[in-house]
Design an enzyme around this catalytic site. Sequence first.
Site, PDB file in Angstrom:
ATOM      1  N   SER A  55       0.849  -1.189   0.000  1.00 28.52           N
ATOM      2  CA  SER A  55       0.000   0.000   0.000  1.00 28.52           C
ATOM      3  C   SER A  55       0.884   1.239   0.000  1.00 28.52           C
ATOM      4  O   SER A  55       2.048   1.167   0.401  1.00 28.52           O
ATOM      5  CB  SER A  55      -0.863  -0.003   1.271  1.00 28.52           C
ATOM      6  N   TYR A 111      -2.778  -1.367  10.379  1.00 26.39           N
ATOM      7  CA  TYR A 111      -2.595  -1.374   8.925  1.00 26.39           C
ATOM      8  C   TYR A 111      -1.249  -0.733   8.564  1.00 26.39           C
ATOM      9  O   TYR A 111      -0.468  -1.289   7.785  1.00 26.39           O
ATOM     10  CB  TYR A 111      -3.744  -0.618   8.265  1.00 26.39           C
TER      11      TYR A 111
HETATM   12  P1  NAD Z   1     -11.065  -6.350  -0.384  1.00 27.94           P
HETATM   13  O1  NAD Z   1     -11.642  -6.225   0.977  1.00 27.94           O
HETATM   14  O2  NAD Z   1     -11.969  -6.358  -1.548  1.00 27.94           O
HETATM   15  O3  NAD Z   1     -10.143  -7.640  -0.495  1.00 27.94           O
HETATM   16  C1  NAD Z   1      -9.465  -8.217   0.563  1.00 27.94           C
HETATM   17  C2  NAD Z   1      -9.479  -9.709   0.344  1.00 27.94           C
HETATM   18  O4  NAD Z   1      -8.722 -10.345   1.382  1.00 27.94           O
HETATM   19  C3  NAD Z   1     -10.905 -10.298   0.391  1.00 27.94           C
HETATM   20  O5  NAD Z   1     -11.067 -11.207  -0.671  1.00 27.94           O
HETATM   21  C4  NAD Z   1     -10.943 -11.031   1.721  1.00 27.94           C
HETATM   22  O6  NAD Z   1     -11.818 -12.143   1.727  1.00 27.94           O
HETATM   23  C5  NAD Z   1      -9.483 -11.462   1.822  1.00 27.94           C
HETATM   24  N1  NAD Z   1      -9.099 -11.812   3.185  1.00 27.94           N
HETATM   25  C6  NAD Z   1      -9.238 -11.061   4.311  1.00 27.94           C
HETATM   26  N2  NAD Z   1      -8.793 -11.766   5.374  1.00 27.94           N
HETATM   27  C7  NAD Z   1      -8.356 -12.956   4.891  1.00 27.94           C
HETATM   28  C8  NAD Z   1      -7.793 -14.113   5.506  1.00 27.94           C
HETATM   29  N3  NAD Z   1      -7.592 -14.169   6.839  1.00 27.94           N
HETATM   30  N4  NAD Z   1      -7.465 -15.162   4.705  1.00 27.94           N
HETATM   31  C9  NAD Z   1      -7.676 -15.115   3.370  1.00 27.94           C
HETATM   32  N5  NAD Z   1      -8.220 -14.056   2.755  1.00 27.94           N
HETATM   33  C10 NAD Z   1      -8.546 -13.002   3.505  1.00 27.94           C
HETATM   34  O7  NAD Z   1     -10.028  -5.143  -0.497  1.00 27.94           O
HETATM   35  P2  NAD Z   1      -8.953  -4.786  -1.616  1.00 27.94           P
HETATM   36  O8  NAD Z   1      -8.949  -3.329  -1.702  1.00 27.94           O
HETATM   37  O9  NAD Z   1      -9.135  -5.587  -2.849  1.00 27.94           O
HETATM   38  O10 NAD Z   1      -7.624  -5.212  -0.871  1.00 27.94           O
HETATM   39  C11 NAD Z   1      -6.683  -6.105  -1.408  1.00 27.94           C
HETATM   40  C12 NAD Z   1      -5.290  -5.712  -0.937  1.00 27.94           C
HETATM   41  O11 NAD Z   1      -4.988  -4.421  -1.480  1.00 27.94           O
HETATM   42  C13 NAD Z   1      -5.164  -5.592   0.579  1.00 27.94           C
HETATM   43  O12 NAD Z   1      -3.926  -6.141   0.989  1.00 27.94           O
HETATM   44  C14 NAD Z   1      -5.169  -4.091   0.810  1.00 27.94           C
HETATM   45  O13 NAD Z   1      -4.468  -3.713   1.954  1.00 27.94           O
HETATM   46  C15 NAD Z   1      -4.472  -3.611  -0.449  1.00 27.94           C
HETATM   47  N6  NAD Z   1      -4.732  -2.194  -0.746  1.00 27.94           N
HETATM   48  C16 NAD Z   1      -5.974  -1.759  -1.101  1.00 27.94           C
HETATM   49  C17 NAD Z   1      -6.173  -0.410  -1.361  1.00 27.94           C
HETATM   50  C18 NAD Z   1      -7.495   0.147  -1.768  1.00 27.94           C
HETATM   51  O14 NAD Z   1      -7.644   1.381  -1.823  1.00 27.94           O
HETATM   52  N7  NAD Z   1      -8.495  -0.671  -2.070  1.00 27.94           N
HETATM   53  C19 NAD Z   1      -5.107   0.492  -1.258  1.00 27.94           C
HETATM   54  C20 NAD Z   1      -3.855   0.011  -0.881  1.00 27.94           C
HETATM   55  C21 NAD Z   1      -3.684  -1.336  -0.646  1.00 27.94           C
END
Ligand code: NAD
Length: 273
Positions: free
Chosen positions: A155, A168
């Site tokens: 991130s 986080y």
């Molecule tokens: P999201 O909530 O759609 O996806 C997160 C995924 O992780 C989901 O499929 C959830 O089921 C899975 N998950 C959570 N806990 C878990 C566990 N214990 N075991 C297995 N799976 C698990 O959110 P996203 O935005 O797609 O996030 C994906 C990644 O991107 C994350 O690591 C997040 O930190 C990172 N990220 C997202 C953003 C954003 O703005 N969306 C920005 C920076 C980083």
Amino acid sequence: MNGLRGKNVLVTGGTSGIGQAIAVRFAAEGAHVAINYRRNSAEASQTDELVHQALGQCMHDIEAHGVDHILVQGDVSKEEDVVQMVQDTIEKLGGLDILVNNAGIQIAADSNDQTMDQIDAVLNVNLRGAFMCAREAIQHFLAHEKPGVIINVSSVHQIIPKPRFIGYSMSKGGMQNMTRTLALEYAGRNIRVNAIGPGATVTPINRAWVDDPEKAEMVLQHIPMSRAGTSDEMAAVTAFLASDDAAYITGQTLYVDGGLTLYPDFRTAWSSE
Ligand code: NAD
């Protein structure tokens, strides 16, 4: 992209948002994909369909290369689940070449009020979980003396502090040094470890502002490119870093953030003039 066709890829948290887009993108590149899901198989079926569609786009290649996709259940914060999930992937796909550590969660609260359960929950998924998956993948790469790639979905908050999301911030900061340390440790054994650093991306994790026009406007004001990113944009860079086009890149984080890490407050000269 070069070198992805026929590779076996495991994507953690592949049932929604960025992970889902990554799974679909790898399938479109002709890779075999193992999609990890945590909850129930109903949650995974949507991804299953999307991956099917992506595979449909390169049907010729599927027949030629036997491109396949499977669903693997597992909570990445549990060691026994991670061991089993990686083993399932290796058995069902016939090996593992690329791991994408995507699963992630966040919990909001003032730091002085965060319970240790909250802190542990975030660190256990985002950092400890990612490490366990990496360890299992690296063991496989080494045992078979084959090249391997790990991409961590980190991130912008691995370098930008995120008040009220201390777990986080700690987890993503740790992920940066995990990426760099593993990259250095295994560079001589043909294992590359890199990360992407998404900025604000439209996914379910951001429901709080995505569904609220006022909050969304506030978010966009802080982004130099004046828009949020898409999951597909994150997936494209992930695929690039995993491909042979990035064969000489290791230990890096590629920020995919519309300029968010460029200190946007300095857009106008408010100092030194
Ligand atoms: P999201 O909530 O759609 O996806 C997160 C995924 O992780 C989901 O499929 C959830 O089921 C899975 N998950 C959570 N806990 C878990 C566990 N214990 N075991 C297995 N799976 C698990 O959110 P996203 O935005 O797609 O996030 C994906 C990644 O991107 C994350 O690591 C997040 O930190 C990172 N990220 C997202 C953003 C954003 O703005 N969306 C920005 C920076 C980083």
